[in-house]
Design a protein around this motif. Sequence first.
Motif, PDB file in Angstrom:
ATOM      1  N   SER A 144      -5.840  15.858 -12.004  1.00  0.00           N
ATOM      2  CA  SER A 144      -5.033  16.844 -10.978  1.00  0.00           C
ATOM      3  C   SER A 144      -5.825  16.215  -9.417  1.00  0.00           C
ATOM      4  O   SER A 144      -5.629  16.589  -8.797  1.00  0.00           O
ATOM      5  N   ASP A 145      -7.325  16.740  -9.464  1.00  0.00           N
ATOM      6  CA  ASP A 145      -8.179  16.613  -8.543  1.00  0.00           C
ATOM      7  C   ASP A 145      -8.125  15.551  -7.965  1.00  0.00           C
ATOM      8  O   ASP A 145      -7.794  14.981  -6.345  1.00  0.00           O
ATOM      9  N   LEU A 146      -8.110  14.106  -8.591  1.00  0.00           N
ATOM     10  CA  LEU A 146      -8.498  12.807  -8.390  1.00  0.00           C
ATOM     11  C   LEU A 146      -6.003  12.807  -7.325  1.00  0.00           C
ATOM     12  O   LEU A 146      -6.630  12.071  -6.191  1.00  0.00           O
ATOM     13  N   VAL A 147      -5.548  13.215  -7.657  1.00  0.00           N
ATOM     14  CA  VAL A 147      -4.313  13.562  -7.214  1.00  0.00           C
ATOM     15  C   VAL A 147      -4.221  14.030  -5.712  1.00  0.00           C
ATOM     16  O   VAL A 147      -3.805  13.058  -4.839  1.00  0.00           O
ATOM     17  N   GLU A 148      -4.901  14.934  -5.723  1.00  0.00           N
ATOM     18  CA  GLU A 148      -4.492  15.685  -4.683  1.00  0.00           C
ATOM     19  C   GLU A 148      -5.786  15.317  -3.564  1.00  0.00           C
ATOM     20  O   GLU A 148      -5.452  15.333  -2.334  1.00  0.00           O
ATOM     21  N   THR A 149      -6.873  13.991  -3.521  1.00  0.00           N
ATOM     22  CA  THR A 149      -7.911  13.714  -3.461  1.00  0.00           C
ATOM     23  C   THR A 149      -6.497  12.287  -2.757  1.00  0.00           C
ATOM     24  O   THR A 149      -7.463  12.101  -1.546  1.00  0.00           O
ATOM     25  N   VAL A 150      -5.748  12.098  -3.368  1.00  0.00           N
ATOM     26  CA  VAL A 150      -5.120  10.880  -2.805  1.00  0.00           C
ATOM     27  C   VAL A 150      -4.229  10.939  -2.071  1.00  0.00           C
ATOM     28  O   VAL A 150      -4.344  10.948  -1.213  1.00  0.00           O
ATOM     29  N   GLU A 151      -3.685  12.212  -2.463  1.00  0.00           N
ATOM     30  CA  GLU A 151      -2.677  12.783  -1.678  1.00  0.00           C
ATOM     31  C   GLU A 151      -2.788  13.125  -0.282  1.00  0.00           C
ATOM     32  O   GLU A 151      -2.484  13.551   0.242  1.00  0.00           O
ATOM     33  N   GLU A 152      -4.430  13.166  -0.002  1.00  0.00           N
ATOM     34  CA  GLU A 152      -4.488  14.255   1.026  1.00  0.00           C
ATOM     35  C   GLU A 152      -4.843  12.417   2.082  1.00  0.00           C
ATOM     36  O   GLU A 152      -4.698  12.424   3.553  1.00  0.00           O
ATOM     37  N   LYS A 153      -5.376  11.496   1.530  1.00  0.00           N
ATOM     38  CA  LYS A 153      -5.215  10.735   2.171  1.00  0.00           C
ATOM     39  C   LYS A 153      -3.725  10.020   2.627  1.00  0.00           C
ATOM     40  O   LYS A 153      -4.059   8.833   3.716  1.00  0.00           O
ATOM     41  N   ALA A 154      -3.286   9.862   1.543  1.00  0.00           N
ATOM     42  CA  ALA A 154      -1.597   9.876   2.245  1.00  0.00           C
ATOM     43  C   ALA A 154      -0.925   9.949   3.171  1.00  0.00           C
ATOM     44  O   ALA A 154      -0.348   9.520   4.009  1.00  0.00           O
ATOM     45  N   MET A 155      -1.252  11.365   3.078  1.00  0.00           N
ATOM     46  CA  MET A 155      -0.919  11.802   4.273  1.00  0.00           C
ATOM     47  C   MET A 155      -1.287  11.841   5.840  1.00  0.00           C
ATOM     48  O   MET A 155      -0.863  11.147   6.795  1.00  0.00           O
ATOM     49  N   ALA A 156      -2.428  11.637   5.869  1.00  0.00           N
ATOM     50  CA  ALA A 156      -3.483  10.987   6.464  1.00  0.00           C
ATOM     51  C   ALA A 156      -3.213   9.692   7.309  1.00  0.00           C
ATOM     52  O   ALA A 156      -3.506   9.812   8.452  1.00  0.00           O
ATOM     53  N   TYR A 157      -3.455   8.521   6.143  1.00  0.00           N
ATOM     54  CA  TYR A 157      -2.888   7.907   6.651  1.00  0.00           C
ATOM     55  C   TYR A 157      -0.903   7.253   6.894  1.00  0.00           C
ATOM     56  O   TYR A 157      -1.037   6.056   6.881  1.00  0.00           O
ATOM     57  N   LYS A 158      -0.709   7.802   6.689  1.00  0.00           N
ATOM     58  CA  LYS A 158       0.506   7.482   6.360  1.00  0.00           C
ATOM     59  C   LYS A 158       1.593   6.590   7.515  1.00  0.00           C
ATOM     60  O   LYS A 158       2.200   6.405   6.507  1.00  0.00           O
ATOM     61  N   SER A 159       1.205   6.703   8.288  1.00  0.00           N
ATOM     62  CA  SER A 159       1.515   6.228  10.057  1.00  0.00           C
ATOM     63  C   SER A 159       0.306   5.449  10.048  1.00  0.00           C
ATOM     64  O   SER A 159       1.637   4.452  10.996  1.00  0.00           O
ATOM     65  N   VAL A 160      -0.537   5.143   9.477  1.00  0.00           N
ATOM     66  CA  VAL A 160      -1.052   3.388   9.475  1.00  0.00           C
ATOM     67  C   VAL A 160      -0.438   2.106   9.214  1.00  0.00           C
ATOM     68  O   VAL A 160      -1.299   2.098   8.282  1.00  0.00           O
ATOM     69  N   PRO A 161      -0.710   1.296  10.026  1.00  0.00           N
ATOM     70  CA  PRO A 161       0.064   0.058   9.673  1.00  0.00           C
ATOM     71  C   PRO A 161      -0.845  -0.833   9.020  1.00  0.00           C
ATOM     72  O   PRO A 161      -2.113  -0.144   9.463  1.00  0.00           O
ATOM     73  N   MET A 162      -1.193  -0.987   7.887  1.00  0.00           N
ATOM     74  CA  MET A 162      -1.833  -2.125   7.589  1.00  0.00           C
ATOM     75  C   MET A 162      -1.144  -3.675   6.350  1.00  0.00           C
ATOM     76  O   MET A 162      -0.190  -3.518   6.521  1.00  0.00           O
ATOM     77  N   MET A 163      -2.050  -4.501   6.938  1.00  0.00           N
ATOM     78  CA  MET A 163      -1.358  -5.966   6.201  1.00  0.00           C
ATOM     79  C   MET A 163      -1.385  -6.146   4.835  1.00  0.00           C
ATOM     80  O   MET A 163      -2.947  -5.693   4.661  1.00  0.00           O
ATOM     81  N   SER A 164      -0.342  -6.407   4.356  1.00  0.00           N
ATOM     82  CA  SER A 164      -0.576  -6.240   2.620  1.00  0.00           C
ATOM     83  C   SER A 164      -0.767  -7.310   2.367  1.00  0.00           C
ATOM     84  O   SER A 164      -1.092  -8.584   3.112  1.00  0.00           O
ATOM     85  N   ARG A 165      -1.350  -7.800   0.571  1.00  0.00           N
ATOM     86  CA  ARG A 165      -2.321  -8.546   0.360  1.00  0.00           C
ATOM     87  C   ARG A 165      -1.527  -9.226  -0.863  1.00  0.00           C
ATOM     88  O   ARG A 165      -1.418  -8.467  -2.064  1.00  0.00           O
ATOM     89  N   THR A 166      -0.284 -10.241  -1.037  1.00  0.00           N
ATOM     90  CA  THR A 166      -0.195 -10.392  -1.763  1.00  0.00           C
ATOM     91  C   THR A 166      -0.821 -12.012  -2.908  1.00  0.00           C
ATOM     92  O   THR A 166      -0.288 -12.904  -2.347  1.00  0.00           O
TER      93      THR A 166
END
Length: 454
Positions: free
Chosen positions: A141-163
């Motif tokens: 759950s602590d990891l979820v919270e940490t990852v969620e914080e990153k998700a909100m902080a960077y939700k609008s930052v575009p990034m090139m994917s790699r497949t």
Amino acid sequence: MESIKALSVLDGRYKRLTGELVDVFSEYGLIKHRVQVEIEWLKFILMDLKLAVLDKNKVDDIDIILNDFTGKDALRVKEIERSTNHDVKAVEYFIKEKLTEKGLGDIGEWVHFACTSDDINNTAYALMLKKGRDIATALLSDLVETVEEKAMAYKSVPMMSRTHGQPATPTTVGKEFVNFAWRFNREVNILKEATVQAKINGATGSYNAHYFVFPEIDWIAAGQRFLTTHLQLEPLLYTTQINPNASLSFILHALIRSAAAVVDLDRDMWGYISLGYFKQRLKKGETGSSTMPHKVNPIDFENSEGNMGTAISMMEHMAVKLQKSRFQRDLSDSTVLRGLGSLFGYYIIGIKNCIKGLGKVDLNATVLENDLRANQELLAEPFQTAMRVFGEENPYERLKDLTRGQKIDKEILDAFVDKLEKVPGPFKERMRQLTPATYTGLAEQLVDHYFKEK
């Protein structure tokens, strides 16, 4: 000095990371949980089923045996075991000793009444499993919270994917973190709701001895009541001498899935650091390489990946092995179950180091922007899709000829758009305005949707 001679890294190098597991899964922890089961069963036999007379004022004296249990008491149990060569019988004799000291020797023979050793062992391990699950779930759950914080902080930052490692349709950094948050959170919910089962039904699972001496008692109901009310475990009725460990396997498989997702995140973060998408914060005095002074290695994610791999291998073995037994009983499960604490140890080390790694990185937006700007061919996907809609001939093939295996710039793309014959003018303008950085679809909205639905 003790830890420097530890055979296992869990009690040595990583002892500081596994402290919360010691009182649960150590030999001391196992013995104490066995004492707990024996004491609670004794009280149930005397106070609920009333198979013998016991002054209610003496119940506290029985509880003290468990409540005041110390490392010294555990060593006494081990001393008795050297004579009995049987670990559960040693616990029985220890409790009888304590009862005699308290003037309760007359109820001594009710200790371990109608039980086989695995009635005590499987129930003790069930109690231990519940605690281990809760510790692991809290950390996840602590990891979820940490990852969620990153998700909100960077939700609008575009990034090139790699497949396949190649440039692919853009996303946002936040959307990629949400992908992991959802996976972790799903397992958190499964783990929280998972029941832990135990059995206390005798030598081969049919209450034989119980029924022989007290046929008037509904032992099925009594066993269910004891496990549910006194120990908050789910009663398991249909067994041989041993618990078939279905609930243990269920919990381990949830942990396996979460561990695999952690490894996936570890590897992605390792790769993004390598690409320069994330910078690692420097700490004075730290060394990245013994020969290359410039290096700052992503060691936390590497450590997490390695420990999670070890945890997964142990969990996979235990989840399958512990559902098998020869006929009504063999002892091959006993030695395997003693490793339960180890797999939780490797698992929580993996979680903690992943969280630690995430806490030491910062996004390098400039590198992400440059990557998107340098890969205009990413717009081949939306352009050929639009051309299909408006009836242009061979849209996929034409974009393939234009972009495959070569770099193109915006001017080349604009010239290509200008030559399209069936795409309406206003839509051509939309195509000209599109950039790799703005071609992120509903990535931002998906981040918002995750938090709304959670």
